[in-house]
Design a protein around this motif. Structure first.
Motif, short mmCIF file in Angstrom:
data_model
loop_
_atom_site.label_atom_id
_atom_site.label_comp_id
_atom_site.label_asym_id
_atom_site.label_seq_id
_atom_site.Cartn_x
_atom_site.Cartn_y
_atom_site.Cartn_z
N ILE A 182 20.72 21.10 20.64
CA ILE A 182 19.80 20.98 21.76
C ILE A 182 18.82 22.13 21.63
N LEU A 183 18.97 23.04 20.91
CA LEU A 183 17.84 24.21 20.71
C LEU A 183 16.92 23.82 19.70
N PHE A 184 17.08 22.95 18.88
CA PHE A 184 16.18 22.44 17.93
C PHE A 184 15.44 21.23 18.16
N ALA A 222 28.82 21.49 31.85
CA ALA A 222 29.34 20.79 31.01
C ALA A 222 28.79 19.32 30.77
N GLU A 223 29.01 18.77 32.02
CA GLU A 223 28.31 17.24 31.98
C GLU A 223 26.77 17.09 31.95
N ALA A 224 26.10 18.22 32.12
CA ALA A 224 24.65 18.36 31.79
C ALA A 224 24.46 18.14 30.31
N LEU A 225 25.41 18.98 29.83
CA LEU A 225 25.16 19.18 28.16
C LEU A 225 25.58 17.97 27.49
N ALA A 226 26.72 17.28 28.28
CA ALA A 226 27.04 16.26 27.22
C ALA A 226 25.96 14.87 27.44
N ILE A 227 25.12 14.85 28.53
CA ILE A 227 24.31 13.98 28.84
C ILE A 227 23.16 14.40 27.98
N TRP A 228 22.71 15.68 27.83
CA TRP A 228 21.75 16.21 26.99
C TRP A 228 22.01 15.66 25.53
N LEU A 229 22.94 16.07 25.08
CA LEU A 229 23.65 15.72 23.62
C LEU A 229 23.36 14.10 23.51
N GLU A 230 23.65 13.25 24.45
CA GLU A 230 23.90 12.02 24.18
C GLU A 230 22.53 11.20 24.20
N THR A 247 14.61 21.37 13.04
CA THR A 247 14.13 20.09 13.91
C THR A 247 13.70 19.02 13.32
N ALA A 248 12.86 19.39 11.97
CA ALA A 248 12.21 18.24 11.17
C ALA A 248 13.46 17.69 10.55
N TRP A 249 14.38 18.37 9.97
CA TRP A 249 15.36 17.56 9.28
C TRP A 249 16.26 16.81 10.15
N ARG A 250 16.75 17.57 11.30
CA ARG A 250 17.52 16.63 12.31
C ARG A 250 16.74 15.36 12.81
N THR A 251 15.56 15.39 12.87
CA THR A 251 14.84 14.05 13.43
C THR A 251 14.49 13.13 12.25
N GLY A 252 14.65 13.55 10.92
CA GLY A 252 14.50 12.66 9.78
C GLY A 252 13.18 13.10 9.25
N ALA A 253 12.43 13.72 9.63
CA ALA A 253 10.93 14.00 9.05
C ALA A 253 11.22 14.66 7.74
N ILE A 254 12.43 15.22 7.52
CA ILE A 254 12.69 15.83 6.09
C ILE A 254 14.08 15.34 5.65
N GLU A 255 14.22 14.83 4.60
CA GLU A 255 15.24 14.22 4.09
C GLU A 255 15.88 15.25 2.84
N TRP A 299 20.98 25.67 28.33
CA TRP A 299 20.53 26.45 27.20
C TRP A 299 21.06 27.82 27.05
N ASP A 300 21.18 28.38 28.03
CA ASP A 300 21.48 29.96 28.13
C ASP A 300 22.96 30.18 27.59
N GLU A 301 23.68 29.09 27.85
CA GLU A 301 25.18 28.98 27.56
C GLU A 301 25.12 28.81 26.04
N VAL A 302 24.43 27.70 25.43
CA VAL A 302 24.57 27.45 24.09
C VAL A 302 24.01 28.31 23.20
N CYS A 303 22.85 29.06 23.85
CA CYS A 303 22.06 30.06 22.83
C CYS A 303 23.11 31.22 22.81
N LEU A 304 23.89 31.62 23.81
CA LEU A 304 24.59 32.72 23.91
C LEU A 304 25.84 32.50 22.70
N GLU A 305 26.27 31.22 22.73
CA GLU A 305 27.33 30.84 21.85
C GLU A 305 26.71 31.01 20.47
#
Length: 211
Positions: A118-120, A28-36, A177-185, A73-79
């Motif tokens: 995180i998957l994208f 859970a803490e690794a995921l929180a750091i990853w998201l941040e 991925t492009a949308w999330r990073t702002g490459a696609i509006e 990754w595996d936990e998020v992907c499974l979800e």
């Protein structure tokens, strides 16, 4: 007759329950750091500090940071796969392309309001995450083909279907991925409609014509 000794408890929990809880806290803490801050910011020391655990508990569960990243990754992907499978199961009464549209809409929504983002992200530099990403594309292709198989026309080309499905899913991931990073509006509705329209073009090549 052998009588099994009761499991010892600490604070009302068995050793195995406490061990399972520690692993969940580390993930859970690794995921929180990853998201941040991205996956590269995830470190053994940083995760242990946030989880209020010492290093030995980290190595109780993970050989190194790569194993921890893979577990996250595996936990998020499974979800995510569970969410999308649930959408399909809930709407089996609908035509296949409408089911697909709803699954696409849910996948886009997950990108916005869940750890699924995180998957994208950009995983360059992490061998384990690049491997996980490739595996995810293969598993998603397998899942979509298996889900759609009852609706496919007789005599379709299996290899052609697999190539088309993999291309479609890979393109979808790259678009998000492009949308999330702002490459696609674009707004959410337009993303969903564009992907659904493309999916219809691909899908009609393989779907049976309704009676």
């Amino acid at each position: 007759m052998n009588v099994r000794a009761p499991a010892r408890t600490w604070g009302g929990r068995t050793q195995e329950e406490r061990r399972t809880e520690r692993r969940a806290r580390l993930i859970a803490e690794a995921l929180a750091i990853w998201l941040e801050n991205g996956w590269a910011a995830v470190t053994m020391r940083g995760v242990c500090t946030r989880a209020a655990l010492n290093d030995r508990y980290f190595y109780e569960h993970f050989a190194d940071r790569d194993e921890l990243l893979a577990a996250v990754w595996d936990e998020v992907c499974l979800e995510v796969f569970g969410e999308l499978s649930g959408v399909v199961a809930e709407h089996l009464h609908l035509p296949p392309l409408e089911i697909l549209h709803r699954a696409i809409a849910r996948a886009v929504a997950l990108q916005l309001d869940s750890p699924a983002r995180i998957l994208f992200g950009d995983h360059a530099g992490s061998r384990v995450l690049e491997e996980r990403r490739k595996a995810m594309l293969t598993e998603a292709t397998d899942l979509l083909i298996a889900t759609g198989r009852p609706y496919l026309r007789p005599g379709f080309d299996e290899a052609d279907l697999r190539m088309g499905t993999l291309m479609g899913i890979g393109g979808f991931v790259e678009l998000l991925t492009a949308w999330r990073t702002g490459a696609i509006e674009s707004d959410t509705d337009r993303i969903v409609e564009h992907v659904s329209r493309t999916a219809r073009l691909l899908g009609t090549q393989y779907l049976a014509v309704p009676d």
